[in-house]
Design a protein around this motif. Structure first.
Motif, PDB file in Angstrom:
ATOM      1  N   GLY A  55      13.326   6.761   0.001  1.00 10.09           N
ATOM      2  CA  GLY A  55      12.229   6.003  -0.575  1.00 10.09           C
ATOM      3  C   GLY A  55      10.881   6.545  -0.181  1.00 10.09           C
ATOM      4  N   VAL A  56      10.763   7.000   1.062  1.00  8.65           N
ATOM      5  CA  VAL A  56       9.496   7.533   1.544  1.00  8.65           C
ATOM      6  C   VAL A  56       9.197   8.877   0.873  1.00  8.65           C
ATOM      7  CG1 VAL A  56       8.197   8.231   3.577  1.00  8.65           C
ATOM      8  CG2 VAL A  56       9.828   6.353   3.728  1.00  8.65           C
ATOM      9  N   TRP A  57      10.186   9.739   0.813  1.00  9.44           N
ATOM     10  CA  TRP A  57       9.982  11.036   0.149  1.00  9.44           C
ATOM     11  C   TRP A  57       9.553  10.843  -1.307  1.00  9.44           C
ATOM     12  CZ3 TRP A  57      10.043  16.152   1.648  1.00  9.44           C
ATOM     13  CH2 TRP A  57      10.070  17.093   0.618  1.00  9.44           C
ATOM     14  N   SER A  58      10.214   9.932  -2.014  1.00  4.74           N
ATOM     15  CA  SER A  58       9.872   9.672  -3.415  1.00  4.74           C
ATOM     16  C   SER A  58       8.441   9.162  -3.544  1.00  4.74           C
ATOM     17  CB  SER A  58      10.851   8.656  -4.017  1.00  4.74           C
ATOM     18  OG  SER A  58      12.173   9.154  -4.002  1.00  4.74           O
ATOM     19  N   GLU A  59       8.022   8.310  -2.620  1.00  2.00           N
ATOM     20  CA  GLU A  59       6.663   7.780  -2.667  1.00  2.00           C
ATOM     21  C   GLU A  59       5.639   8.867  -2.369  1.00  2.00           C
ATOM     22  OE1 GLU A  59       4.087   4.226  -0.552  1.00  2.00           O
ATOM     23  OE2 GLU A  59       6.198   3.905  -1.043  1.00  2.00           O
ATOM     24  N   LEU A  60       5.942   9.743  -1.437  1.00  2.00           N
ATOM     25  CA  LEU A  60       5.035  10.852  -1.153  1.00  2.00           C
ATOM     26  C   LEU A  60       4.888  11.769  -2.369  1.00  2.00           C
ATOM     27  CD1 LEU A  60       6.189  11.782   2.473  1.00  2.00           C
ATOM     28  CD2 LEU A  60       4.012  10.741   1.813  1.00  2.00           C
ATOM     29  N   GLU A  61       5.983  11.970  -3.085  1.00  2.00           N
ATOM     30  CA  GLU A  61       5.905  12.756  -4.317  1.00  2.00           C
ATOM     31  C   GLU A  61       4.972  12.098  -5.326  1.00  2.00           C
ATOM     32  OE1 GLU A  61       9.429  13.836  -6.344  1.00  2.00           O
ATOM     33  OE2 GLU A  61      10.423  14.676  -4.582  1.00  2.00           O
ATOM     34  N   ARG A  62       5.076  10.781  -5.484  1.00  2.00           N
ATOM     35  CA  ARG A  62       4.270  10.054  -6.471  1.00  2.00           C
ATOM     36  C   ARG A  62       2.791  10.042  -6.096  1.00  2.00           C
ATOM     37  NH1 ARG A  62       8.609   6.282  -6.185  1.00  2.00           N
ATOM     38  NH2 ARG A  62       7.321   4.960  -4.841  1.00  2.00           N
ATOM     39  N   HIS A  63       2.507  10.090  -4.794  1.00  2.00           N
ATOM     40  CA  HIS A  63       1.120   9.968  -4.341  1.00  2.00           C
ATOM     41  C   HIS A  63       0.551  11.320  -3.899  1.00  2.00           C
ATOM     42  CE1 HIS A  63       2.394   5.739  -4.115  1.00  2.00           C
ATOM     43  NE2 HIS A  63       1.129   5.465  -4.306  1.00  2.00           N
TER      44      HIS A  63
ATOM     45  N   THR B 268       0.828  -1.200   0.000  1.00  2.00           N
ATOM     46  CA  THR B 268       0.000   0.000   0.000  1.00  2.00           C
ATOM     47  C   THR B 268       0.870   1.261   0.000  1.00  2.00           C
ATOM     48  OG1 THR B 268      -1.682  -1.185   1.253  1.00  2.00           O
ATOM     49  CG2 THR B 268      -1.834   1.215   1.235  1.00  2.00           C
ATOM     50  N   GLY B 269       0.485   2.222  -0.850  1.00  2.00           N
ATOM     51  CA  GLY B 269       1.239   3.460  -0.896  1.00  2.00           C
ATOM     52  C   GLY B 269       0.897   4.369   0.275  1.00  2.00           C
ATOM     53  N   ILE B 270       1.729   5.375   0.495  1.00  2.00           N
ATOM     54  CA  ILE B 270       1.483   6.342   1.555  1.00  2.00           C
ATOM     55  C   ILE B 270       1.456   7.739   0.942  1.00  2.00           C
ATOM     56  CG2 ILE B 270       2.507   4.961   3.396  1.00  2.00           C
ATOM     57  CD1 ILE B 270       5.044   6.589   3.120  1.00  2.00           C
ATOM     58  N   CYS B 271       0.735   8.640   1.600  1.00  2.00           N
ATOM     59  CA  CYS B 271       0.656  10.016   1.132  1.00  2.00           C
ATOM     60  C   CYS B 271       0.660  10.929   2.343  1.00  2.00           C
ATOM     61  CB  CYS B 271      -0.588  10.244   0.278  1.00  2.00           C
ATOM     62  SG  CYS B 271      -2.143  10.102   1.197  1.00  2.00           S
ATOM     63  N   LEU B 272       0.780  12.218   2.088  1.00  2.00           N
ATOM     64  CA  LEU B 272       0.845  13.184   3.172  1.00  2.00           C
ATOM     65  C   LEU B 272      -0.438  13.161   4.002  1.00  2.00           C
ATOM     66  CD1 LEU B 272       2.923  15.243   4.170  1.00  2.00           C
ATOM     67  CD2 LEU B 272       1.731  16.981   2.815  1.00  2.00           C
ATOM     68  N   GLY B 273      -1.566  12.929   3.336  1.00  2.00           N
ATOM     69  CA  GLY B 273      -2.827  12.874   4.048  1.00  2.00           C
ATOM     70  C   GLY B 273      -2.906  11.717   5.022  1.00  2.00           C
ATOM     71  N   SER B 274      -2.394  10.532   4.612  1.00  2.00           N
ATOM     72  CA  SER B 274      -2.434   9.379   5.512  1.00  2.00           C
ATOM     73  C   SER B 274      -1.522   9.589   6.718  1.00  2.00           C
ATOM     74  CB  SER B 274      -2.020   8.108   4.759  1.00  2.00           C
ATOM     75  OG  SER B 274      -0.676   8.177   4.323  1.00  2.00           O
TER      76      SER B 274
ATOM     77  N   CYS C 222      -2.029  13.818  -3.904  1.00  2.00           N
ATOM     78  CA  CYS C 222      -3.433  13.689  -4.271  1.00  2.00           C
ATOM     79  C   CYS C 222      -4.246  14.811  -3.637  1.00  2.00           C
ATOM     80  CB  CYS C 222      -3.978  12.328  -3.821  1.00  2.00           C
ATOM     81  SG  CYS C 222      -3.757  12.037  -2.051  1.00  2.00           S
ATOM     82  N   PRO C 223      -5.529  14.977  -4.032  1.00  2.00           N
ATOM     83  CA  PRO C 223      -6.346  16.044  -3.441  1.00  2.00           C
ATOM     84  C   PRO C 223      -6.410  15.981  -1.924  1.00  2.00           C
ATOM     85  CG  PRO C 223      -7.429  15.138  -5.372  1.00  2.00           C
ATOM     86  CD  PRO C 223      -6.230  14.270  -5.124  1.00  2.00           C
ATOM     87  N   GLU C 224      -6.364  14.772  -1.359  1.00  2.00           N
ATOM     88  CA  GLU C 224      -6.414  14.637   0.096  1.00  2.00           C
ATOM     89  C   GLU C 224      -5.231  15.338   0.752  1.00  2.00           C
ATOM     90  OE1 GLU C 224      -6.614  11.055   3.467  1.00  2.00           O
ATOM     91  OE2 GLU C 224      -6.132  10.596   1.377  1.00  2.00           O
ATOM     92  N   CYS C 225      -4.080  15.327   0.081  1.00  2.00           N
ATOM     93  CA  CYS C 225      -2.886  15.943   0.652  1.00  2.00           C
ATOM     94  C   CYS C 225      -3.049  17.461   0.780  1.00  2.00           C
ATOM     95  CB  CYS C 225      -1.667  15.638  -0.215  1.00  2.00           C
ATOM     96  SG  CYS C 225      -1.265  13.878  -0.331  1.00  2.00           S
ATOM     97  N   LEU C 226      -3.879  18.048  -0.087  1.00  2.00           N
ATOM     98  CA  LEU C 226      -4.072  19.495  -0.053  1.00  2.00           C
ATOM     99  C   LEU C 226      -4.999  19.930   1.075  1.00  2.00           C
ATOM    100  CD1 LEU C 226      -4.509  20.076  -3.895  1.00  2.00           C
ATOM    101  CD2 LEU C 226      -2.417  20.223  -2.534  1.00  2.00           C
ATOM    102  N   GLU C 227      -5.625  18.957   1.739  1.00  2.00           N
ATOM    103  CA  GLU C 227      -6.578  19.271   2.796  1.00  2.00           C
ATOM    104  C   GLU C 227      -6.037  18.984   4.180  1.00  2.00           C
ATOM    105  OE1 GLU C 227      -9.981  16.970   1.867  1.00  2.00           O
ATOM    106  OE2 GLU C 227     -10.341  17.943  -0.068  1.00  2.00           O
ATOM    107  N   VAL C 228      -4.741  18.653   4.302  1.00  2.00           N
ATOM    108  CA  VAL C 228      -4.207  18.252   5.602  1.00  2.00           C
ATOM    109  C   VAL C 228      -3.816  19.449   6.462  1.00  2.00           C
ATOM    110  CG1 VAL C 228      -3.350  16.105   4.663  1.00  2.00           C
ATOM    111  CG2 VAL C 228      -1.834  18.084   4.734  1.00  2.00           C
ATOM    112  N   ARG C 229      -3.953  20.666   5.921  1.00  2.00           N
ATOM    113  CA  ARG C 229      -3.468  21.830   6.664  1.00  2.00           C
ATOM    114  C   ARG C 229      -4.172  21.978   8.013  1.00  2.00           C
ATOM    115  NH1 ARG C 229      -5.779  23.937   2.083  1.00  2.00           N
ATOM    116  NH2 ARG C 229      -3.701  24.466   1.317  1.00  2.00           N
ATOM    117  N   THR C 230      -5.418  21.481   8.120  1.00  2.00           N
ATOM    118  CA  THR C 230      -6.117  21.601   9.397  1.00  2.00           C
ATOM    119  C   THR C 230      -5.631  20.589  10.416  1.00  2.00           C
ATOM    120  OG1 THR C 230      -7.859  20.121   8.604  1.00  2.00           O
ATOM    121  CG2 THR C 230      -8.199  22.498   8.308  1.00  2.00           C
ATOM    122  N   ASN C 231      -4.858  19.592   9.986  1.00  2.00           N
ATOM    123  CA  ASN C 231      -4.435  18.514  10.876  1.00  2.00           C
ATOM    124  C   ASN C 231      -2.944  18.509  11.182  1.00  2.00           C
ATOM    125  OD1 ASN C 231      -7.048  17.384  10.997  1.00  2.00           O
ATOM    126  ND2 ASN C 231      -6.717  16.338   9.048  1.00  2.00           N
ATOM    127  N   MET C 232      -2.161  19.358  10.508  1.00  2.00           N
ATOM    128  CA  MET C 232      -0.721  19.318  10.702  1.00  2.00           C
ATOM    129  C   MET C 232      -0.165  20.672  11.153  1.00  2.00           C
ATOM    130  SD  MET C 232       0.629  16.764   7.690  1.00  2.00           S
ATOM    131  CE  MET C 232       2.103  16.400   8.613  1.00  2.00           C
TER     132      MET C 232
END
Length: 447
Positions: A345-353, A323-329, A355-365
């Motif tokens: 490897g993790v940074w590269s995977e975050l770049e590849r994934h 399973t891939g990982i993203c900033l939102g997860s 997604c729109p969910e990653c743009l909404e994490v500002r309220t959680n981080m």
């Protein structure tokens, strides 16, 4: 030298690990010779030079056997509280050729240990034996039984490079620290280790072989460093007072971690277990995770809102697995992280994934203040885009450290550095280079 205070002279002599150096000091000064008898700590290592001279027909007759020197030194001391005996690191890689012609350096030999241990056992609080693997790997030793029969006051025990039996092992209730490193152990489930050392607070099992279904069950354990060298069916750690755990294993079918007070965990597993039972960590603040299937592992572990410092690494990161990982997860699983470290490897995977969910994490981080990342720069535009997303999603970021792989050409690195500094000059940027197996090199920083 004779004018130095006795405590300082003792400290100097106790730091000499070469028998020849100690002998020279004793010959050079009557004061040192007299003071040496008050040594309470003995640390002797057989050097590669001594080993080579003993093997040479030209010099063998002039070299006193190492064991003889050790026995003689102990016999001259009044009180001994700490004993450390072993071989230098270069000898650990010695070949198996001409074993019969080598000096006898089998240091966990029961007959040898019984020659010196009984005389000093009553005062001993620490014992360390680093054996010569070429000679010890094919001879099973009952040294644990001998030590447990004589050393009633022992607090710290360390044995390396040996084949150990637990037959005859007796309880040692005063022992609080045990290290077994590169050992073949005839205790496949660790029943005897857990039963005979009930008060252990520090346990280090590094490259211990011969295990089938190992289970560490120690009620007073505070720190555990365990690298499982083979692939047992199950691995279990049950320690109600454990605060720090470093566990490395391949892929046990069953993995159980029951340590409710854990505050720091370094967990490296090649692939996720078929059955992973991990109790909720209500006190965990520092977490280091490394796996081929990092995304699957993150989905399996219980959510922890207490984690402040997070490090993520991926084994064999060139090929995406699981399973891939993203900033939102990450924001969902670790909402209160303040310090984040991402392997290449993790940074590269975050770049590849991205997604729109990653743009909404500002309220959680909002809590994220510090990021350290290792880059390979496969696509500088993709990297810049992801960096901008991170900055927009984590408004309280104040410190970003980016280490670029040393194989990346300098003009590409400089291009990234200049664009990042121009995009967000208020961030404290730090730049460096990294390479597998070497120490990171910091090259610049800017405010």
């Amino acid at each position: 030298m004779d004018e130095l205070p006795p405590p300082l002279l003792l400290e100097i002599l106790s730091r000499l690990t070469d028998p020849a150096d100690l002998a020279r000091c004793r010959i050079a000064s009557k004061t040192l010779n007299s003071t040496s008898r008050d040594l309470q700590s003995v640390c002797l290592l057989c050097s590669f030079d001594r080993y080579a001279k003993y093997r040479s027909p030209l010099t063998r007759s002039s070299v006193t056997p190492f064991k003889q020197i050790f026995r003689r030194l102990l016999s001259e001391l009044r009180i001994v509280k700490s004993v450390s005996i072993g071989v230098e690191k270069p000898l650990r890689t010695a070949s198996y050729d001409d074993v019969e012609d080598e000096e006898d350096l089998y240091l966990t030999d029961v007959n040898f240990v019984e020659e010196w241990l009984p005389r000093v056992s009553q005062s001993l609080t620490s014992v360390s034996i680093s054996d010569f693997w070429v000679q010890s790997c094919w001879r099973r030793s009952s040294v644990l039984a001998v030590i447990s029969s004589h050393c009633y006051n022992l607090v710290d025990l360390e044995i390396k490079n040996a084949w150990l039996s637990v037959n005859g092992l007796k309880p040692m209730p005063k022992l609080t620290s045990l290290t077994l490193e590169y050992v073949r152990l005839d205790d496949e489930n660790l029943d005897n280790i857990s039963g005979c050392f009930p008060c252990l607070q520090v346990l280090n099992l590094i490259g211990v072989g011969g295990l089938k279904d190992p289970r560490v069950h120690l009620l007073d354990l505070r720190s555990c460093y365990w690298t499982v060298s083979n692939a047992p069916n199950s691995v279990a750690v049950v320690a109600p007072k454990l605060v720090k755990l470093k566990l490395t294993c391949v892929r046990p079918k069953v993995l159980v971690i029951d340590a409710p007070l854990l505050a720091e965990m370094h967990f490296c597993i090649l692939k996720k277990s078929d059955y992973l039972k991990v109790e909720e960590f209500v006190n965990l603040e520092t977490l280091h995770l490394e796996s081929m299937e990092l995304g699957d592992l993150l989905c399996t572990l219980p959510l922890s809102k207490t984690i402040k410092s997070l490090t993520l690494g991926k084994i064999n990161w060139v090929e995406p697995v699981g399973t891939g990982i993203c900033l939102g997860s990450l924001s969902r699983n670790f909402p209160n992280v303040t310090t984040l470290t991402l392997a290449a490897g993790v940074w590269s995977e975050l770049e590849r994934h991205l997604c729109p969910e990653c743009l909404e994490v500002r309220t959680n981080m909002w809590g994220l203040k510090d990021i350290t990342a290792y880059l390979v720069l496969n696509n500088i535009d993709s990297t810049l885009s992801f960096i901008k997303t991170v900055l927009e999603s984590c408004p309280n970021l104040s410190d970003i450290a980016l280490l670029i792989h040393c194989d990346v050409v300098s003009n590409v690195s400089c291009n990234l550095i200049s664009k990042c500094a121009a995009y967000c000059p208020g961030i404290r940027w730090r730049w460096g280079m990294w390479k597998e197996g070497t120490k990171d090199a910091w090259i610049s920083h800017s405010l």
